[in-house]
Design an enzyme around this catalytic site. Structure first.
Site, mmCIF file in Angstrom:
data_model
loop_
_atom_site.group_PDB
_atom_site.id
_atom_site.type_symbol
_atom_site.label_atom_id
_atom_site.label_comp_id
_atom_site.label_asym_id
_atom_site.label_seq_id
_atom_site.Cartn_x
_atom_site.Cartn_y
_atom_site.Cartn_z
ATOM 1 N N ARG A 147 -4.716 -12.848 -4.798
ATOM 2 C CA ARG A 147 -3.469 -12.633 -4.071
ATOM 3 C C ARG A 147 -3.724 -11.996 -2.703
ATOM 4 O O ARG A 147 -2.915 -12.113 -1.804
ATOM 5 C CB ARG A 147 -2.558 -11.676 -4.860
ATOM 6 N N ARG A 167 -9.915 -11.511 5.649
ATOM 7 C CA ARG A 167 -9.855 -12.099 6.995
ATOM 8 C C ARG A 167 -10.962 -11.577 7.885
ATOM 9 O O ARG A 167 -11.224 -10.378 7.882
ATOM 10 C CB ARG A 167 -8.547 -11.698 7.685
ATOM 11 N N ARG A 211 2.604 -4.489 -18.161
ATOM 12 C CA ARG A 211 2.350 -3.159 -17.619
ATOM 13 C C ARG A 211 3.677 -2.574 -17.172
ATOM 14 O O ARG A 211 4.536 -3.282 -16.635
ATOM 15 C CB ARG A 211 1.404 -3.227 -16.415
ATOM 16 N N ARG A 257 -0.035 4.292 -5.719
ATOM 17 C CA ARG A 257 0.378 4.320 -4.317
ATOM 18 C C ARG A 257 1.534 5.269 -4.096
ATOM 19 O O ARG A 257 2.237 5.653 -5.033
ATOM 20 C CB ARG A 257 0.739 2.913 -3.817
ATOM 21 N N GLU A 289 3.824 6.042 -7.519
ATOM 22 C CA GLU A 289 3.925 4.981 -8.534
ATOM 23 C C GLU A 289 2.785 5.122 -9.527
ATOM 24 O O GLU A 289 1.624 4.947 -9.180
ATOM 25 C CB GLU A 289 3.823 3.647 -7.779
ATOM 26 N N TYR A 331 3.814 -13.687 -12.798
ATOM 27 C CA TYR A 331 3.682 -12.692 -11.743
ATOM 28 C C TYR A 331 4.289 -13.299 -10.478
ATOM 29 O O TYR A 331 3.591 -13.638 -9.539
ATOM 30 C CB TYR A 331 2.188 -12.426 -11.561
ATOM 31 N N ASP A 357 6.517 -13.682 -7.052
ATOM 32 C CA ASP A 357 7.111 -12.969 -5.927
ATOM 33 C C ASP A 357 8.563 -13.414 -5.784
ATOM 34 O O ASP A 357 8.973 -14.435 -6.349
ATOM 35 C CB ASP A 357 6.329 -13.273 -4.642
#
Ligand code: FAD
Ligand code: UDP
Length: 368
Positions: free
Chosen positions: A171, A175, A248, A279, A299, A347, A349
């Site tokens: 995911r 770069r 989860r 995070r 979190e 999963y 988006d």
């Protein structure tokens, strides 16, 4: 004669898009939601004038112009671009993995130097990576795996990386440019006024009952409609006949601080193994807030147990097998359409959920 054409279970994006489109086609809909508010996981609440993403940071991004146009009917998007920062024991690195990350880690300057460094660390095996650990090392080498991936991932998923499916790490972009944008998609932003503007627009004029768990009150509600659109957990719908699927869960700890700016970025990932949270979100940065105070959310990943919110499906082979069994039951269930990330055990988006809901709508109303 039923009172409604559609009973829509769940007011998240899948349920809200389906309800909107069915209502537009003259169908009578009733939306049932077990939480005390609509919107599913994109719901926002206001604290000290700051829009707080109650169920974790949500950044809308898509490469599909049609989906971008679709949501833009209901809300205007701001210019937010996700550029999270990783904190490994106080060392700060840019995410996703890009020239800024490589430069800070190794002092390299050019893409050639970065590639050479990763080449040195990634091993020589030609075989398909069998798990997340092998995939991660293949993509970015040992240093990044140990500092920025392993701790975060093992906290998030509660398993060693060697036992997790490789696709999870794919995911994230890698770069060889100085580009900190977390996503590759052409369109990105956050609704001005928050996601509630989008959900309220979708559900306008449609009756909604909050605080109703459909599964607990099936006998009352099922006879009310010709068809059901169910967006909750698939295993729960079938009363865990084949055992529970694995998920989860998360625990969110939200705090209002008497300071203007806590961490200078919307999302900071804590990538070491010892920090118990993955995070910290500082919500005001999602819409460039200038309030005097700030709201942050830590979190914490948690093992899911029955009765908890299921945030992430654990899509490994063992769970996929069980899911296939449930899918067979779902195919036989007359008058019920299953969709969304929980019923599809995917999963997904947000853009993919909207896409899937619109596809379900096209199928359902084909020829009308
Ligand atoms: P949900 O939003 O889960 O909605 C399902 C609804 O059904 C819920 O409101 C639930 O209460 C209700 N329900 C369930 N069972 C019953 C029942 N028995 N009776 C009545 N109601 C019931 N996507 C992105 O594109 N960008 C991001 O940045 C992003 N960040 C995320 C961060 C986190 C922490 C999480 C967990 C997800 C994130 N996502 C993100 C994914 C995004 O949340 C989902 O794609 C989207 O919200 C799924 O919509 P849905 O309608 O399928 O499910
Ligand atoms: N990940 C990581 N380090 C990070 C951020 C992400 O190793 O700092 C890994 C982790 O395995 C995570 C996956 O990349 O599950 C996908 O991350 P993404 O941000 O897409 O997941 P989300 O938070 O949206 O679920």
């Amino acid at each position: 004669m039923s009172t409604y054409d559609y009973l829509i279970v769940g007011s998240g994006l899948f349920g809200a898009v389906f309800a909107h489109e069915a209502f537009k086609r003259g169908k009578k809909c009733l939306v049932l939601e077990k939480r005390e508010h609509v919107g599913g996981n994109v719901y926002c609440e206001e604290i000290e004038g700051i829009l707080v993403h109650r169920y974790g940071a949500h950044i809308f991004h898509t490469s599909n112009a049609k989906i971008w146009e679709y949501v833009s009917q209901f809300c205007e998007m701001n210019r937010f671009t996700n550029m999270p920062v990783a904190n490994f024991k106080g060392e700060i690195y840019n995410m996703p993995f890009n020239m800024n990350t490589f430069s800070k880690l190794w002092g390299v300057v050019t893409p050639q130097q970065a590639k050479a460094k990763i080449e040195e660390q990634r091993g020589v095996s030609q075989e398909e990576p069998r798990n997340l650990e092998e995939q991660a090392i293949r993509l970015v080498g040992e240093d990044i795996y140990h500092k920025l991936i392993q701790g975060y991932t093992e906290k998030q998923w509660g398993k060693p990386c060697s036992e997790l499916p490789a696709f999870i790490i794919k995911r994230l972009p890698v770069r060889y440019t100085y580009d900190n944008n977390y996503f590759n998609d052409r369109f990105q932003g956050i609704p001005i006024g928050g996601y509630n503007v989008l959900i309220d627009g979708l559900l306008k004029d449609i009756p909604v009952k909050c605080g109703v768990d459909y599964l607990a009150e099936r006998e009352i509600y099922r006879p009310m409609a010709d068809k059901v659109v169910y967006t909750g957990q698939l295993d729960a719908y079938f009363d865990y006949a084949y055992g529970p699927l694995e998920y989860r869960s998360l625990r969110f700890e939200t705090e209002c601080l008497d300071m203007e700016n806590y961490q200078g970025v919307a999302v900071m990932n804590y990538t070491d193994r010892e920090t118990p949270y993955t995070r910290i979100i500082e919500h005001k940065h999602f819409d460039f807030g200038t309030q005097e105070k700030t709201v942050i959310t830590r979190e914490y990943p948690v093992k899911w147990e029955k009765g908890m919110e299921a945030y992430y499906p654990v899509n490994d082979d063992a769970n996929q097998k069980i899911f296939t069994q449930y899918q067979k039951l779902a195919e036989k269930e007359k008058g019920v359409l299953f969709g969304g990330r929980l019923a599809s055990y995917k999963y997904y988006d947000m853009d993919k959920v909207i896409e899937a809901a619109l596809e379900a709508v096209s199928k359902e109303f084909e020829g009308e």
